[in-house]
Design a protein around this motif. Structure first.
Motif, PDB file in Angstrom:
ATOM      1  N   ARG A  10      43.667  52.406  34.692  1.00  0.00           N
ATOM      2  CA  ARG A  10      42.475  51.603  34.428  1.00  0.00           C
ATOM      3  C   ARG A  10      42.835  50.121  34.363  1.00  0.00           C
ATOM      4  NH1 ARG A  10      40.756  54.223  30.034  1.00  0.00           N
ATOM      5  NH2 ARG A  10      40.085  55.847  31.457  1.00  0.00           N
ATOM      6  N   ARG A  11      43.915  49.826  33.682  1.00  0.00           N
ATOM      7  CA  ARG A  11      44.341  48.430  33.592  1.00  0.00           C
ATOM      8  C   ARG A  11      44.709  47.878  34.963  1.00  0.00           C
ATOM      9  NH1 ARG A  11      46.819  50.203  28.703  1.00  0.00           N
ATOM     10  NH2 ARG A  11      48.769  50.629  29.828  1.00  0.00           N
ATOM     11  N   GLU A  12      45.378  48.706  35.758  1.00  0.00           N
ATOM     12  CA  GLU A  12      45.751  48.287  37.114  1.00  0.00           C
ATOM     13  C   GLU A  12      44.494  48.007  37.953  1.00  0.00           C
ATOM     14  OE1 GLU A  12      48.641  47.758  38.486  1.00  0.00           O
ATOM     15  OE2 GLU A  12      50.125  48.676  37.174  1.00  0.00           O
ATOM     16  N   LEU A  13      43.495  48.869  37.829  1.00  0.00           N
ATOM     17  CA  LEU A  13      42.269  48.693  38.608  1.00  0.00           C
ATOM     18  C   LEU A  13      41.518  47.422  38.202  1.00  0.00           C
ATOM     19  CD1 LEU A  13      40.846  52.342  38.732  1.00  0.00           C
ATOM     20  CD2 LEU A  13      41.864  51.049  40.603  1.00  0.00           C
ATOM     21  N   VAL A  14      41.378  47.206  36.901  1.00  0.00           N
ATOM     22  CA  VAL A  14      40.672  46.021  36.431  1.00  0.00           C
ATOM     23  C   VAL A  14      41.402  44.757  36.886  1.00  0.00           C
ATOM     24  CG1 VAL A  14      39.959  44.734  34.392  1.00  0.00           C
ATOM     25  CG2 VAL A  14      39.631  47.214  34.470  1.00  0.00           C
ATOM     26  N   GLU A  15      42.733  44.794  36.813  1.00  0.00           N
ATOM     27  CA  GLU A  15      43.513  43.640  37.263  1.00  0.00           C
ATOM     28  C   GLU A  15      43.320  43.408  38.761  1.00  0.00           C
ATOM     29  OE1 GLU A  15      48.219  42.421  37.939  1.00  0.00           O
ATOM     30  OE2 GLU A  15      47.701  43.980  36.487  1.00  0.00           O
ATOM     31  N   PHE A  16      43.325  44.468  39.525  1.00  0.00           N
ATOM     32  CA  PHE A  16      43.126  44.360  40.971  1.00  0.00           C
ATOM     33  C   PHE A  16      41.757  43.784  41.296  1.00  0.00           C
ATOM     34  CE2 PHE A  16      40.902  46.776  44.387  1.00  0.00           C
ATOM     35  CZ  PHE A  16      41.438  46.116  45.477  1.00  0.00           C
ATOM     36  N   LEU A  17      40.709  44.315  40.650  1.00  0.00           N
ATOM     37  CA  LEU A  17      39.348  43.861  40.927  1.00  0.00           C
ATOM     38  C   LEU A  17      39.135  42.418  40.492  1.00  0.00           C
ATOM     39  CD1 LEU A  17      37.379  47.090  39.904  1.00  0.00           C
ATOM     40  CD2 LEU A  17      37.883  46.280  42.210  1.00  0.00           C
ATOM     41  N   ASP A  18      39.883  41.977  39.480  1.00  0.00           N
ATOM     42  CA  ASP A  18      39.800  40.580  39.067  1.00  0.00           C
ATOM     43  C   ASP A  18      40.504  39.657  40.055  1.00  0.00           C
ATOM     44  OD1 ASP A  18      38.296  41.017  36.802  1.00  0.00           O
ATOM     45  OD2 ASP A  18      40.017  41.229  35.470  1.00  0.00           O
ATOM     46  N   GLN A  19      41.717  40.034  40.404  1.00  0.00           N
ATOM     47  CA  GLN A  19      42.535  39.169  41.250  1.00  0.00           C
ATOM     48  C   GLN A  19      42.062  39.139  42.700  1.00  0.00           C
ATOM     49  OE1 GLN A  19      46.658  40.308  40.848  1.00  0.00           O
ATOM     50  NE2 GLN A  19      46.768  39.758  38.671  1.00  0.00           N
ATOM     51  N   ARG A  20      41.637  40.279  43.200  1.00  0.00           N
ATOM     52  CA  ARG A  20      41.278  40.362  44.614  1.00  0.00           C
ATOM     53  C   ARG A  20      39.776  40.319  44.846  1.00  0.00           C
ATOM     54  NH1 ARG A  20      45.617  42.157  47.648  1.00  0.00           N
ATOM     55  NH2 ARG A  20      44.368  41.357  49.388  1.00  0.00           N
ATOM     56  N   GLN A  21      39.003  39.920  43.860  1.00  0.00           N
ATOM     57  CA  GLN A  21      37.550  39.859  44.021  1.00  0.00           C
ATOM     58  C   GLN A  21      37.115  39.023  45.220  1.00  0.00           C
ATOM     59  OE1 GLN A  21      35.108  39.144  40.540  1.00  0.00           O
ATOM     60  NE2 GLN A  21      33.651  37.915  41.711  1.00  0.00           N
ATOM     61  N   PRO A  22      37.668  37.827  45.422  1.00  0.00           N
ATOM     62  CA  PRO A  22      37.245  37.042  46.591  1.00  0.00           C
ATOM     63  C   PRO A  22      37.489  37.764  47.912  1.00  0.00           C
ATOM     64  CG  PRO A  22      38.428  35.664  45.026  1.00  0.00           C
ATOM     65  CD  PRO A  22      38.608  37.067  44.577  1.00  0.00           C
ATOM     66  N   ASP A  23      38.637  38.470  48.000  1.00  0.00           N
ATOM     67  CA  ASP A  23      38.958  39.193  49.226  1.00  0.00           C
ATOM     68  C   ASP A  23      38.000  40.355  49.462  1.00  0.00           C
ATOM     69  OD1 ASP A  23      41.166  37.492  49.574  1.00  0.00           O
ATOM     70  OD2 ASP A  23      42.454  38.809  48.399  1.00  0.00           O
ATOM     71  N   VAL A  24      37.718  41.106  48.380  1.00  0.00           N
ATOM     72  CA  VAL A  24      36.816  42.252  48.509  1.00  0.00           C
ATOM     73  C   VAL A  24      35.415  41.785  48.889  1.00  0.00           C
ATOM     74  CG1 VAL A  24      35.741  44.198  47.310  1.00  0.00           C
ATOM     75  CG2 VAL A  24      38.148  43.624  46.864  1.00  0.00           C
ATOM     76  N   VAL A  25      34.927  40.758  48.210  1.00  0.00           N
ATOM     77  CA  VAL A  25      33.582  40.249  48.478  1.00  0.00           C
ATOM     78  C   VAL A  25      33.474  39.733  49.909  1.00  0.00           C
ATOM     79  CG1 VAL A  25      31.928  38.439  47.897  1.00  0.00           C
ATOM     80  CG2 VAL A  25      33.049  39.742  46.077  1.00  0.00           C
ATOM     81  N   ARG A  26      34.510  39.046  50.368  1.00  0.00           N
ATOM     82  CA  ARG A  26      34.496  38.516  51.735  1.00  0.00           C
ATOM     83  C   ARG A  26      34.409  39.649  52.757  1.00  0.00           C
ATOM     84  NH1 ARG A  26      38.782  36.055  51.487  1.00  0.00           N
ATOM     85  NH2 ARG A  26      40.151  37.577  52.490  1.00  0.00           N
ATOM     86  N   GLU A  27      35.207  40.673  52.571  1.00  0.00           N
ATOM     87  CA  GLU A  27      35.211  41.775  53.542  1.00  0.00           C
ATOM     88  C   GLU A  27      33.918  42.583  53.466  1.00  0.00           C
ATOM     89  OE1 GLU A  27      38.311  43.950  54.785  1.00  0.00           O
ATOM     90  OE2 GLU A  27      39.924  42.530  54.301  1.00  0.00           O
ATOM     91  N   TRP A  28      33.408  42.778  52.269  1.00  0.00           N
ATOM     92  CA  TRP A  28      32.145  43.497  52.140  1.00  0.00           C
ATOM     93  C   TRP A  28      30.995  42.727  52.787  1.00  0.00           C
ATOM     94  CZ3 TRP A  28      31.818  45.741  46.454  1.00  0.00           C
ATOM     95  CH2 TRP A  28      32.676  46.851  46.356  1.00  0.00           C
ATOM     96  N   SER A  29      30.970  41.420  52.584  1.00  0.00           N
ATOM     97  CA  SER A  29      29.869  40.624  53.114  1.00  0.00           C
ATOM     98  C   SER A  29      29.841  40.594  54.639  1.00  0.00           C
ATOM     99  CB  SER A  29      29.940  39.195  52.574  1.00  0.00           C
ATOM    100  OG  SER A  29      31.126  38.556  53.010  1.00  0.00           O
ATOM    101  N   LEU A  30      30.964  40.966  55.267  1.00  0.00           N
ATOM    102  CA  LEU A  30      31.028  41.002  56.726  1.00  0.00           C
ATOM    103  C   LEU A  30      30.623  42.359  57.297  1.00  0.00           C
ATOM    104  CD1 LEU A  30      34.399  39.061  57.307  1.00  0.00           C
ATOM    105  CD2 LEU A  30      32.063  38.192  57.553  1.00  0.00           C
ATOM    106  N   LEU A  31      30.408  43.326  56.405  1.00  0.00           N
ATOM    107  CA  LEU A  31      30.020  44.655  56.869  1.00  0.00           C
ATOM    108  C   LEU A  31      28.611  44.629  57.463  1.00  0.00           C
ATOM    109  CD1 LEU A  31      31.304  46.823  53.877  1.00  0.00           C
ATOM    110  CD2 LEU A  31      32.309  46.686  56.171  1.00  0.00           C
ATOM    111  N   ARG A  32      28.349  45.595  58.307  1.00  0.00           N
ATOM    112  CA  ARG A  32      27.056  45.649  58.994  1.00  0.00           C
ATOM    113  C   ARG A  32      25.892  45.779  58.019  1.00  0.00           C
ATOM    114  NH1 ARG A  32      25.459  50.000  63.776  1.00  0.00           N
ATOM    115  NH2 ARG A  32      23.376  49.141  64.217  1.00  0.00           N
ATOM    116  N   THR A  33      26.118  46.462  56.891  1.00  0.00           N
ATOM    117  CA  THR A  33      25.034  46.682  55.938  1.00  0.00           C
ATOM    118  C   THR A  33      24.520  45.393  55.329  1.00  0.00           C
ATOM    119  OG1 THR A  33      24.362  48.040  54.050  1.00  0.00           O
ATOM    120  CG2 THR A  33      26.520  46.978  53.903  1.00  0.00           C
ATOM    121  N   PHE A  34      25.366  44.327  55.357  1.00  0.00           N
ATOM    122  CA  PHE A  34      24.938  43.028  54.850  1.00  0.00           C
ATOM    123  C   PHE A  34      24.716  42.009  55.972  1.00  0.00           C
ATOM    124  CE2 PHE A  34      27.337  44.863  51.290  1.00  0.00           C
ATOM    125  CZ  PHE A  34      26.424  44.718  50.257  1.00  0.00           C
TER     126      PHE A  34
END
Length: 278
Positions: A10-34
Motif C-alpha cells: 500500500r505504501r509503495e502504491l501511494v508513493e508511486f501514484l504521488d510521484q508518477r501522477q504527471p506521467d499517468v495523467v499525461r498518458e491517460w489524457s492521450l487515450l481515445r476515451t478522452f
C-alpha cells in the motif's frame, strides 16, 4: 526470501501514484476515451480518476466499489453516463498505461506483482462504480420520462370560462388517475372553474376499478365546488357497465364531448345558438 506485507504494498502504491501522477495523467489524457475532450477537461478528469484510485489504495479498499475513495468521482461518471455513448469513458483502457508505468517504477522489487494486482483491482472497482452510476442515471431518466408521459396523457384543457375538460386516453390506472386528479384540482383553482368534463372517449374499457378511479376524481372535484360531467360513453362501454353493475351515483353522463360542453355552458348560464337565430 522476503515477504511483502499488504501495508508495504500500500505504501509503495501511494508513493508511486504521488510521484508518477504527471506521467499517468499525461498518458491517460492521450487515450481515445478522452480524445474528444478539451485538453484541460481531459487532464482534470484523469487527475480526478487517479486521485480516487489513490484514496482507495491508501485505505486498502481498492477492491470495494463502495469505498469512500470513489465517492468524489461519482458525479463525473454520472455526467458521462448521461451524455450517451459518445461521452462514455472507457475505464478499462486506463489499465495498460497505469500498469506499464508501475512495472517501470518498481521493476525487480518484491512489491511489483502484488502492486500490479492491486492497481488492476482498483480500476475494476472504478468500473463497477461507473456501472452503478450508469444504472442510477438510466433509472432516473426512465422515471422522469414516465412522469412526463403521465402528465402528457392527462392534460387539463380550458374549453370556456369556468369549463375544463380532461380527455382520458388509454388504460386508466391508479397512477394516471392520481395525476388526473391533481392536475384537475390545480387548474380548478387557477381557472376558477365551475364545471369539469371527464371525457373517456379514448378509454378502451371501463371496469369496476376504472369506475372507482373516475368517482374518486369527481368526488375530489366536488369538494372544490366543481360539478363533474362524464362524457364519451360508447354503447359497448355502457353495456359493459350495466353487466358489471357499476353505479356512478348521481354523476351526470353524456354520450359525447359536445353534449357535455353544451350541458356545462348551460350550468354556467350560457348557451350555444345558431347564428341564424341571433
Amino acid at each position: 526470501m522476503s515477504v511483502v506485507t499488504n501495508d508495504e504494498v500500500r505504501r509503495e502504491l501511494v508513493e508511486f501514484l504521488d510521484q508518477r501522477q504527471p506521467d499517468v495523467v499525461r498518458e491517460w489524457s492521450l487515450l481515445r476515451t478522452f480524445a474528444e475532450q478539451r485538453t484541460v477537461d481531459a487532464v482534470g478528469g484523469c487527475t480526478e480518476l487517479l486521485n480516487s484510485l489513490r484514496r482507495a489504495a491508501r485505505d486498502g479498499q481498492e477492491q470495494n466499489p463502495a469505498a469512500a475513495g470513489f465517492d468524489d468521482v461519482r458525479p463525473m461518471l454520472r455526467a458521462s453516463a448521461g451524455g450517451g455513448a459518445s461521452r462514455r469513458l472507457d475505464l478499462l483502457s486506463l489499465k495498460e498505461p497505469l500498469l506499464r508505468l508501475w512495472w517501470e517504477h518498481r521493476a525487480g522489487t518484491p512489491a511489483v506483482t502484488d502492486g500490479a494486482l492491486a492497481l488492476s483491482s482498483a480500476v475494476d472497482a472504478l468500473r463497477m462504480v461507473q456501472l452503478e452510476e450508469e444504472l442510477t442515471a438510466g433509472t432516473e431518466t426512465i422515471s422522469m420520462q414516465r412522469q412526463q408521459l403521465t402528465e402528457l396523457s392527462t392534460p387539463v384543457i380550458k374549453l370556456w370560462d369556468g369549463v375544463l375538460a380532461v380527455p382520458l386516453i388509454g388504460t386508466l390506472d391508479s397512477t394516471r388517475s392520481q395525476s388526473a386528479t391533481e392536475s384537475l384540482l390545480e387548474q380548478v383553482v387557477v381557472q376558477q372553474a365551475k364545471v369539469a368534463i371527464l371525457d373517456i372517449t379514448g378509454v378502451p374499457t371501463v371496469d369496476t376499478m376504472v369506475a372507482q378511479h373516475l368517482l374518486k376524481t369527481t368526488m375530489a372535484a366536488r369538494l372544490m365546488g366543481v360539478e363533474c360531467v362524464l362524457s364519451g360513453i360508447r354503447p359497448q362501454i355502457a353495456q359493459t357497465m350495466v353487466q358489471l353493475g357499476i353505479d356512478l351515483g348521481d354523476l351526470v353522463t353524456k354520450a359525447s364531448l359536445a353534449d357535455a360542453l353544451s350541458y356545462a355552458l348551460q350550468k354556467t348560464g350560457l348557451a350555444v345558438v345558431s347564428a341564424d337565430q341571433g
